[in-house]
Motif scaffolding. Structure first.
Motif, PDB file in Angstrom:
ATOM      1  N   LYS A  15       0.815  -1.218   0.000  1.00  0.00           N
ATOM      2  CA  LYS A  15       0.000   0.000   0.000  1.00  0.00           C
ATOM      3  C   LYS A  15       0.847   1.266   0.000  1.00  0.00           C
ATOM      4  CE  LYS A  15      -3.651   0.228   2.548  1.00  0.00           C
ATOM      5  NZ  LYS A  15      -4.543   0.242   3.730  1.00  0.00           N
ATOM      6  N   LEU A  16       2.177   1.103  -0.074  1.00  0.00           N
ATOM      7  CA  LEU A  16       3.072   2.242   0.040  1.00  0.00           C
ATOM      8  C   LEU A  16       3.781   2.483  -1.295  1.00  0.00           C
ATOM      9  CD1 LEU A  16       4.613   1.353   3.511  1.00  0.00           C
ATOM     10  CD2 LEU A  16       2.745   2.943   3.048  1.00  0.00           C
ATOM     11  N   PRO A  17       3.288   3.435  -2.086  1.00  0.00           N
ATOM     12  CA  PRO A  17       3.911   3.706  -3.392  1.00  0.00           C
ATOM     13  C   PRO A  17       5.380   4.081  -3.246  1.00  0.00           C
ATOM     14  CG  PRO A  17       1.801   4.855  -3.176  1.00  0.00           C
ATOM     15  CD  PRO A  17       2.130   4.286  -1.827  1.00  0.00           C
ATOM     16  N   GLY A  18       6.223   3.386  -4.008  1.00  0.00           N
ATOM     17  CA  GLY A  18       7.653   3.673  -3.967  1.00  0.00           C
ATOM     18  C   GLY A  18       8.313   3.280  -2.670  1.00  0.00           C
ATOM     19  N   GLY A  19       7.613   2.510  -1.835  1.00  0.00           N
ATOM     20  CA  GLY A  19       8.193   2.090  -0.561  1.00  0.00           C
ATOM     21  C   GLY A  19       8.316   3.202   0.458  1.00  0.00           C
ATOM     22  N   LEU A  20       7.531   4.287   0.274  1.00  0.00           N
ATOM     23  CA  LEU A  20       7.577   5.422   1.202  1.00  0.00           C
ATOM     24  C   LEU A  20       6.385   5.365   2.154  1.00  0.00           C
ATOM     25  CD1 LEU A  20       8.572   8.392  -1.144  1.00  0.00           C
ATOM     26  CD2 LEU A  20      10.047   7.047   0.362  1.00  0.00           C
ATOM     27  N   VAL A  21       6.669   5.437   3.445  1.00  0.00           N
ATOM     28  CA  VAL A  21       5.618   5.386   4.458  1.00  0.00           C
ATOM     29  C   VAL A  21       5.443   6.776   5.069  1.00  0.00           C
ATOM     30  CG1 VAL A  21       7.287   4.599   6.193  1.00  0.00           C
ATOM     31  CG2 VAL A  21       4.852   4.304   6.612  1.00  0.00           C
ATOM     32  N   PRO A  22       4.189   7.287   5.146  1.00  0.00           N
ATOM     33  CA  PRO A  22       3.954   8.571   5.822  1.00  0.00           C
ATOM     34  C   PRO A  22       4.303   8.448   7.300  1.00  0.00           C
ATOM     35  CG  PRO A  22       2.032   7.894   4.533  1.00  0.00           C
ATOM     36  CD  PRO A  22       2.941   6.708   4.614  1.00  0.00           C
ATOM     37  N   ALA A  23       4.965   9.468   7.826  1.00  0.00           N
ATOM     38  CA  ALA A  23       5.364   9.475   9.237  1.00  0.00           C
ATOM     39  C   ALA A  23       4.822  10.740   9.898  1.00  0.00           C
ATOM     40  CB  ALA A  23       6.881   9.413   9.371  1.00  0.00           C
ATOM     41  N   ILE A  24       3.842  10.562  10.779  1.00  0.00           N
ATOM     42  CA  ILE A  24       3.267  11.675  11.541  1.00  0.00           C
ATOM     43  C   ILE A  24       4.183  11.928  12.737  1.00  0.00           C
ATOM     44  CG2 ILE A  24       1.289  12.469  12.887  1.00  0.00           C
ATOM     45  CD1 ILE A  24      -0.394  10.441  11.184  1.00  0.00           C
ATOM     46  N   ILE A  25       4.627  13.165  12.881  1.00  0.00           N
ATOM     47  CA  ILE A  25       5.552  13.517  13.958  1.00  0.00           C
ATOM     48  C   ILE A  25       4.779  14.228  15.063  1.00  0.00           C
ATOM     49  CG2 ILE A  25       7.707  14.660  14.541  1.00  0.00           C
ATOM     50  CD1 ILE A  25       7.942  12.433  12.407  1.00  0.00           C
ATOM     51  N   GLN A  26       4.836  13.681  16.276  1.00  0.00           N
ATOM     52  CA  GLN A  26       4.079  14.201  17.423  1.00  0.00           C
ATOM     53  C   GLN A  26       5.030  14.520  18.575  1.00  0.00           C
ATOM     54  OE1 GLN A  26       1.532  11.366  19.458  1.00  0.00           O
ATOM     55  NE2 GLN A  26       0.038  12.941  19.950  1.00  0.00           N
ATOM     56  N   ASP A  27       4.827  15.684  19.181  1.00  0.00           N
ATOM     57  CA  ASP A  27       5.611  16.067  20.353  1.00  0.00           C
ATOM     58  C   ASP A  27       5.255  15.140  21.515  1.00  0.00           C
ATOM     59  OD1 ASP A  27       6.590  17.396  22.721  1.00  0.00           O
ATOM     60  OD2 ASP A  27       6.696  19.254  21.591  1.00  0.00           O
ATOM     61  N   ASP A  28       6.240  14.455  22.056  1.00  0.00           N
ATOM     62  CA  ASP A  28       5.988  13.487  23.125  1.00  0.00           C
ATOM     63  C   ASP A  28       5.544  14.158  24.408  1.00  0.00           C
ATOM     64  OD1 ASP A  28       6.232  10.643  24.038  1.00  0.00           O
ATOM     65  OD2 ASP A  28       7.671  11.530  25.428  1.00  0.00           O
ATOM     66  N   ARG A  29       5.869  15.435  24.584  1.00  0.00           N
ATOM     67  CA  ARG A  29       5.531  16.133  25.826  1.00  0.00           C
ATOM     68  C   ARG A  29       4.188  16.846  25.733  1.00  0.00           C
ATOM     69  NH1 ARG A  29      11.175  19.275  25.826  1.00  0.00           N
ATOM     70  NH2 ARG A  29      10.237  19.746  23.813  1.00  0.00           N
ATOM     71  N   THR A  30       3.955  17.581  24.655  1.00  0.00           N
ATOM     72  CA  THR A  30       2.725  18.376  24.542  1.00  0.00           C
ATOM     73  C   THR A  30       1.628  17.639  23.799  1.00  0.00           C
ATOM     74  OG1 THR A  30       3.303  19.418  22.431  1.00  0.00           O
ATOM     75  CG2 THR A  30       4.142  20.458  24.434  1.00  0.00           C
ATOM     76  N   LEU A  31       1.984  16.584  23.054  1.00  0.00           N
ATOM     77  CA  LEU A  31       1.090  15.802  22.195  1.00  0.00           C
ATOM     78  C   LEU A  31       0.664  16.561  20.938  1.00  0.00           C
ATOM     79  CD1 LEU A  31      -1.156  13.964  24.831  1.00  0.00           C
ATOM     80  CD2 LEU A  31       1.107  13.345  23.952  1.00  0.00           C
ATOM     81  N   GLN A  32       1.267  17.727  20.674  1.00  0.00           N
ATOM     82  CA  GLN A  32       0.999  18.442  19.439  1.00  0.00           C
ATOM     83  C   GLN A  32       1.502  17.642  18.245  1.00  0.00           C
ATOM     84  OE1 GLN A  32       2.895  22.296  19.745  1.00  0.00           O
ATOM     85  NE2 GLN A  32       0.931  23.305  19.912  1.00  0.00           N
ATOM     86  N   VAL A  33       0.719  17.659  17.153  1.00  0.00           N
ATOM     87  CA  VAL A  33       1.202  17.118  15.889  1.00  0.00           C
ATOM     88  C   VAL A  33       2.087  18.186  15.258  1.00  0.00           C
ATOM     89  CG1 VAL A  33       0.561  16.324  13.586  1.00  0.00           C
ATOM     90  CG2 VAL A  33      -0.800  15.636  15.568  1.00  0.00           C
ATOM     91  N   LEU A  34       3.335  17.820  14.946  1.00  0.00           N
ATOM     92  CA  LEU A  34       4.319  18.798  14.509  1.00  0.00           C
ATOM     93  C   LEU A  34       4.455  18.874  12.993  1.00  0.00           C
ATOM     94  CD1 LEU A  34       7.143  18.082  17.104  1.00  0.00           C
ATOM     95  CD2 LEU A  34       5.332  19.816  17.221  1.00  0.00           C
ATOM     96  N   MET A  35       4.444  17.737  12.318  1.00  0.00           N
ATOM     97  CA  MET A  35       4.646  17.742  10.875  1.00  0.00           C
ATOM     98  C   MET A  35       4.339  16.360  10.312  1.00  0.00           C
ATOM     99  SD  MET A  35       8.805  17.538  10.360  1.00  0.00           S
ATOM    100  CE  MET A  35       8.622  17.145   8.620  1.00  0.00           C
ATOM    101  N   LEU A  36       4.364  16.274   8.995  1.00  0.00           N
ATOM    102  CA  LEU A  36       4.247  14.999   8.292  1.00  0.00           C
ATOM    103  C   LEU A  36       5.435  14.870   7.350  1.00  0.00           C
ATOM    104  CD1 LEU A  36       2.630  12.450   7.344  1.00  0.00           C
ATOM    105  CD2 LEU A  36       1.603  13.938   5.604  1.00  0.00           C
ATOM    106  N   GLY A  37       6.094  13.733   7.373  1.00  0.00           N
ATOM    107  CA  GLY A  37       7.185  13.461   6.451  1.00  0.00           C
ATOM    108  C   GLY A  37       7.042  12.058   5.898  1.00  0.00           C
ATOM    109  N   TYR A  38       8.016  11.645   5.104  1.00  0.00           N
ATOM    110  CA  TYR A  38       7.984  10.305   4.513  1.00  0.00           C
ATOM    111  C   TYR A  38       9.316   9.611   4.772  1.00  0.00           C
ATOM    112  CZ  TYR A  38       3.704  11.726   2.196  1.00  0.00           C
ATOM    113  OH  TYR A  38       2.430  12.155   1.957  1.00  0.00           O
ATOM    114  N   MET A  39       9.233   8.311   5.015  1.00  0.00           N
ATOM    115  CA  MET A  39      10.426   7.510   5.257  1.00  0.00           C
ATOM    116  C   MET A  39      10.459   6.325   4.310  1.00  0.00           C
ATOM    117  SD  MET A  39      10.624   7.285   9.422  1.00  0.00           S
ATOM    118  CE  MET A  39      10.878   8.728  10.463  1.00  0.00           C
TER     119      MET A  39
END
Length: 206
Positions: A15-39
């Motif tokens: 299900k991952l085109p090109g072998g790239l997985v979406p990575a949701i980045i969350q602050d472990d302390r505040t629980l804010q969602v910080l950004m989205l990247g790909y790995m």
């Protein structure tokens, strides 16, 4: 610090085109969602091995470790996959602003920077307790012990009530903030945290 996580091959690669997985980045302390990247596999394994979040740039078609030019890097705390194994949740401690605009989060317009600050303050208090720096008011409170900290919580609670009854909203916010701070110190001094309160409140709600 090496971070634990599932093997990249356990992800739903079909299900991952090109072998790239979406990575949701969350602050472990505040629980804010910080950004989205790909790995890709290499970025994922580098993140786990080095403890610094690394992505795959789709525009430059190469790996990039967040902060390698700005200095604003992301310290990985934990990595988990979602129920379909096609998205990652990476919890981090950000060192500096995450967004290139200088904002704490790339979703700054939707998420005020102050959101989750009480949890961040808890992490600062925990750090003071570990390090006990000289000249710190929080350190002095820990030195005085639970009884004195509890007394301060009581004093701040009374002052909060007084301002609430008087209808002084600005003063109420000020005193209630003092109350929350001292309560966080008391929780830390007794080996507890916000998470313990959340579990109890959730139990009652259920």
């Amino acid at each position: 610090m090496k971070i634990s996580g599932i093997s990249f091959s356990e992800l739903n690669l079909e299900k991952l085109p090109g072998g790239l997985v979406p990575a949701i980045i969350q602050d472990d302390r505040t629980l804010q969602v910080l950004m989205l990247g790909y790995m890709n596999r290499e970025a994922y394994e580098k993140t786990l091995a080095e403890g610094r979040v690394t992505f795959y740039s789709r525009t430059r078609q190469c790996l990039w470790t967040k902060g390698e030019t700005s200095g604003n890097w992301l310290e990985a705390v934990s990595v988990a996959a979602d129920c379909d194994a096609d998205t990652l949740l990476v919890r981090v401690i950000p060192h500096g602003p995450t967004c290139h605009t200088g904002s704490r989060t790339c979703f700054g317009k939707a998420t005020p920077d102050e959101e989750g600050f009480i949890r961040y303050l808890q992490s600062v208090i925990q750090g003071r307790h570990r390090e006990m720096p000289e000249g710190s008011y929080t350190s002095r409170l820990f030195t005085r012990g639970v009884n004195k900290i509890a007394q301060k919580v009581g004093e701040e609670a009374v002052e909060t009530v007084i301002e609430a009854v008087a209808g002084n909203h600005d003063a109420l916010v000020y005193e209630a903030s003092d109350l929350v701070y001292h309560l966080l110190v008391l929780l830390e001094a007794t080996g507890l945290s916000i998470a313990d309160l959340e579990r109890e409140l959730a139990r009652r709600h259920a």
